[in-house]
Design a protein around this motif. Structure first.
Motif, PDB file in Angstrom:
ATOM      1  N   ARG A  97      73.461  -7.415 -17.720  1.00 10.33           N
ATOM      2  CA  ARG A  97      73.014  -7.286 -16.333  1.00 10.33           C
ATOM      3  C   ARG A  97      72.448  -8.628 -15.888  1.00 10.33           C
ATOM      4  NH1 ARG A  97      69.755  -2.386 -16.735  1.00 10.33           N
ATOM      5  NH2 ARG A  97      71.773  -1.664 -17.496  1.00 10.33           N
ATOM      6  N   TYR A  98      72.934  -9.133 -14.756  1.00  9.75           N
ATOM      7  CA  TYR A  98      72.535 -10.459 -14.295  1.00  9.75           C
ATOM      8  C   TYR A  98      71.817 -10.372 -12.956  1.00  9.75           C
ATOM      9  CZ  TYR A  98      75.204 -12.976 -17.847  1.00  9.75           C
ATOM     10  OH  TYR A  98      75.658 -13.486 -19.033  1.00  9.75           O
ATOM     11  N   LEU A  99      70.701 -11.087 -12.869  1.00 14.05           N
ATOM     12  CA  LEU A  99      70.085 -11.371 -11.576  1.00 14.05           C
ATOM     13  C   LEU A  99      70.800 -12.601 -11.014  1.00 14.05           C
ATOM     14  CD1 LEU A  99      66.386 -11.451 -10.564  1.00 14.05           C
ATOM     15  CD2 LEU A  99      67.775 -13.472 -10.167  1.00 14.05           C
ATOM     16  N   ILE A 100      71.379 -12.452  -9.836  1.00 16.89           N
ATOM     17  CA  ILE A 100      72.065 -13.559  -9.179  1.00 16.89           C
ATOM     18  C   ILE A 100      71.294 -13.912  -7.920  1.00 16.89           C
ATOM     19  CG2 ILE A 100      74.195 -14.311  -8.068  1.00 16.89           C
ATOM     20  CD1 ILE A 100      75.719 -12.462  -9.874  1.00 16.89           C
ATOM     21  N   TYR A 146      68.982 -15.216  -1.413  1.00 13.55           N
ATOM     22  CA  TYR A 146      69.517 -13.864  -1.517  1.00 13.55           C
ATOM     23  C   TYR A 146      69.574 -13.510  -2.999  1.00 13.55           C
ATOM     24  CZ  TYR A 146      70.985 -14.550   3.335  1.00 13.55           C
ATOM     25  OH  TYR A 146      71.001 -14.792   4.678  1.00 13.55           O
ATOM     26  N   GLU A 147      69.269 -12.261  -3.292  1.00 10.93           N
ATOM     27  CA  GLU A 147      69.176 -11.874  -4.696  1.00 10.93           C
ATOM     28  C   GLU A 147      69.846 -10.524  -4.901  1.00 10.93           C
ATOM     29  OE1 GLU A 147      65.499 -10.554  -7.402  1.00 10.93           O
ATOM     30  OE2 GLU A 147      65.293 -12.595  -6.617  1.00 10.93           O
ATOM     31  N   GLY A 148      70.523 -10.381  -6.021  1.00 16.97           N
ATOM     32  CA  GLY A 148      71.148  -9.112  -6.369  1.00 16.97           C
ATOM     33  C   GLY A 148      71.192  -8.941  -7.872  1.00 16.97           C
ATOM     34  N   MET A 178      72.051 -17.557 -12.163  1.00 17.85           N
ATOM     35  CA  MET A 178      72.636 -16.373 -12.790  1.00 17.85           C
ATOM     36  C   MET A 178      71.882 -16.142 -14.094  1.00 17.85           C
ATOM     37  SD  MET A 178      76.664 -17.335 -12.086  1.00 17.85           S
ATOM     38  CE  MET A 178      77.288 -15.729 -12.594  1.00 17.85           C
ATOM     39  N   LEU A 179      70.954 -15.192 -14.081  1.00 16.45           N
ATOM     40  CA  LEU A 179      70.011 -15.021 -15.181  1.00 16.45           C
ATOM     41  C   LEU A 179      70.110 -13.612 -15.758  1.00 16.45           C
ATOM     42  CD1 LEU A 179      66.953 -16.713 -13.440  1.00 16.45           C
ATOM     43  CD2 LEU A 179      68.570 -17.780 -15.030  1.00 16.45           C
ATOM     44  N   ILE A 180      70.105 -13.515 -17.080  1.00 13.48           N
ATOM     45  CA  ILE A 180      70.230 -12.224 -17.744  1.00 13.48           C
ATOM     46  C   ILE A 180      68.928 -11.452 -17.631  1.00 13.48           C
ATOM     47  CG2 ILE A 180      70.633 -11.061 -19.942  1.00 13.48           C
ATOM     48  CD1 ILE A 180      72.428 -13.332 -20.759  1.00 13.48           C
TER      49      ILE A 180
END
Length: 518
Positions: A97-100, A146-148, A178-180
């Protein structure tokens, strides 16, 4: 408003999750778009973006005193108002799961004729993420982000910048992260079919700068939020390692709470919401020294009961809903429960739009097109990301089927000035009905295309192809047009193609040892 089909999951949770070291930054990518080399900011390495994207132009901004990641951008050409996408592609861990997070600061990069930032779209893999409109922030001298939260469906993930019908100048991007995330975070969402698009994340009562890494070990941004409500400080900070969604402990340093034992009403998020379904998480911790009284209250959202008789202690509690419908202004009301004489409080909140995924092109076709792309010396600039999805942003020259199983059904790259050869991988595009590659400068041999059982049209005229015409083309019973004129083909026209009814063959302008069919 009635909610007859509400899917609601509410819980106050103290779960045991693996403890994650706050000294280790989150794994993934920090990409400084347009930069020419690595940079170290707050002890973390930011990478230049040229290893993730092949299109666009790196540009420097002339605005003074910008933070390093805002001082450069990558901009992308707007041509003929075409809906084209340009994609950053990164290797990822399938299933993670990545925070983008994408960040934008315009800085007038498109010149004096365009004083305001362009409006455009951003896309993750085959899913439309959001419209990027930074005009209001930019007028205030601010950057926009923007974050998802998205799950990696394969070994790579793409984040794309795309022109839309409102785009009037070149789209751009300043930075991309792009962070896990930990497996436990937001895991009540079905990431097989959905993603989360951040709407708001606030630390209530906080009046400093945005809370991020290292306070938040996953580098989520918690913005300050103040209302005309008393702010109370706490000397009791709960342990957050076992807390739902693991918020940073700093958000529990302050809380909003009315002076008297009366309801607390918040207009949050502080803007009107489009009609959609939302993931809402609220965080609470009691900061009082009293052990004789119980802090308990009811929670309503737009006068609909969200949670009844929530008991809050100094250990902290999280309450969340995975699918809550909202539209327009949102009002959150915390009312003292009947058995409580202590005013309610709130420390932090997150709200996400629950975003349905747009699907993916069939893996076989994606691999085949990548092979074709690699055999071309100058493939179209937008041949990155998902070839077919979103449907308004399919690759140049690529036409795809509709329905759940998305396949490539036509390739039309006529007159694109292509150099290189035709990869044998094109034969794996087994749903193709037409190939139009005429009027280019393609060289090499024609690969075996006999696996393309649906192929009706093959146009390879006016190129520099060599070798024999594959006799296997005669095995394609559906073939109706075979245009090979004006190449450097040799040998003879296969008997299987000569005089075949309902098949038009053109081979003039080659170097055949035997005459072409009349």
């Amino acid at each position: 408003m009635s909610f007859p089909f509400l899917l609601l999951l509410l819980s106050s949770i103290f779960l045991s999750f693996p403890s994650l070291s706050l000294s280790q930054p989150p794994k993934g990518y920090l990409i400084d778009c347009g930069a020419i080399g690595n940079s170290v900011i707050d002890g973390r390495v930011w990478l230049p973006d040229d290893g993730f994207i092949t299109a666009g132009t790196a540009r420097n901004l002339t605005v003074p005193d910008l933070v390093p990641t805002l001082s450069t951008v990558r901009s992308f050409p707007l041509r003929n108002n075409l809906r084209r996408k340009f994609c950053y592609v990164a290797r990822v861990y399938r299933g993670a799961r990545y925070l983008i997070r994408s960040t934008y600061y315009y800085g007038g990069v498109n010149g004096l004729d365009f004083p305001s930032p362009p409006v455009f779209d951003q896309i993750v893999d085959g899913t439309f993420w959001s419209v990027v409109n930074t005009t209001e922030d930019y007028s205030k001298g601010l950057s926009s982000y923007y974050e998802g939260v998205f799950e990696a469906k394969g070994s790579t993930m793409s984040v794309c910048i795309a022109s839309n019908t409102y785009t009037v100048s070149d789209p751009f991007i300043s930075s991309l992260e792009m962070l896990i995330l930990g497996d436990s975070l937001y895991n009540t969402t079905n990431f097989d079919s959905h993603a989360l698009r951040l709407v708001a994340r606030h630390s209530f009562g906080h009046n400093g700068s945005i809370i991020g890494y290292p306070d938040d070990q996953f580098d989520r941004y918690w913005e300050p939020y103040e209302e005309n409500v008393p702010v109370i400080a706490s000397n009791k900070i709960p342990t957050v390692s076992g807390f739902w969604n693991i918020p940073p402990s700093k958000v529990f340093e302050r809380a909003l709470s009315p002076a008297q034992s009366e309801p607390l009403e918040l207009r949050w998020p502080p803007f009107s919401l489009p009609n959609s379904t939302y993931y809402i998480a609220l965080y609470f911790a009691d900061n009082s020294d009293s052990t004789s009284s119980s802090r308990a209250f009811d929670i309503h959202i737009n006068d609909i009961k969200y949670y009844n008789n929530l008991i809050v202690s100094s250990d902290g509690v999280a309450v969340f809903a995975t699918r809550w419908p909202l539209r327009g202004p949102t009002k959150i009301t915390l009312s003292p429960a009947a058995n409580s004489n202590i005013s309610p409080l709130i420390n932090a909140g997150e709200i996400f739009d629950v975003l349905r995924l747009g699907g993916r092109t069939h893996t076989r076709d994606v691999i085949a097109l990548e092979g074709l792309k690699n055999s071309l010396q100058n493939p179209p600039l937008d041949w990155n990301g998902d070839p077919c999805l979103p449907r308004d942003y399919s690759w140049t020259g690529v036409q795809c089927s509709k329905g759940e199983r998305t396949r490539v059904i036509s390739l039309n790259l006529t007159g694109m000035g292509l150099l290189g050869s035709l990869s044998p991988s094109i034969a794996n595009l087994t749903a193709l009905s037409s190939i139009w590659f005429g009027n280019n400068s393609l060289s090499g041999v024609i690969p075996d295309l006999s696996s393309l059982k649906l192929l009706e049209t093959l146009h390879l005229e006016d190129n520099q192809l060599t070798g024999d015409i594959p006799s296997s083309l005669g095995d394609i019973e559906s073939l109706r047009e075979l245009f090979l004129q004006n190449n450097n083909l040799t040998g003879r026209v296969p008997d299987s193609l000569v005089g075949r009814p309902r098949l038009e063959v053109r081979t003039s302008g080659n170097q055949f040892l035997t005459p072409p069919p009349s």
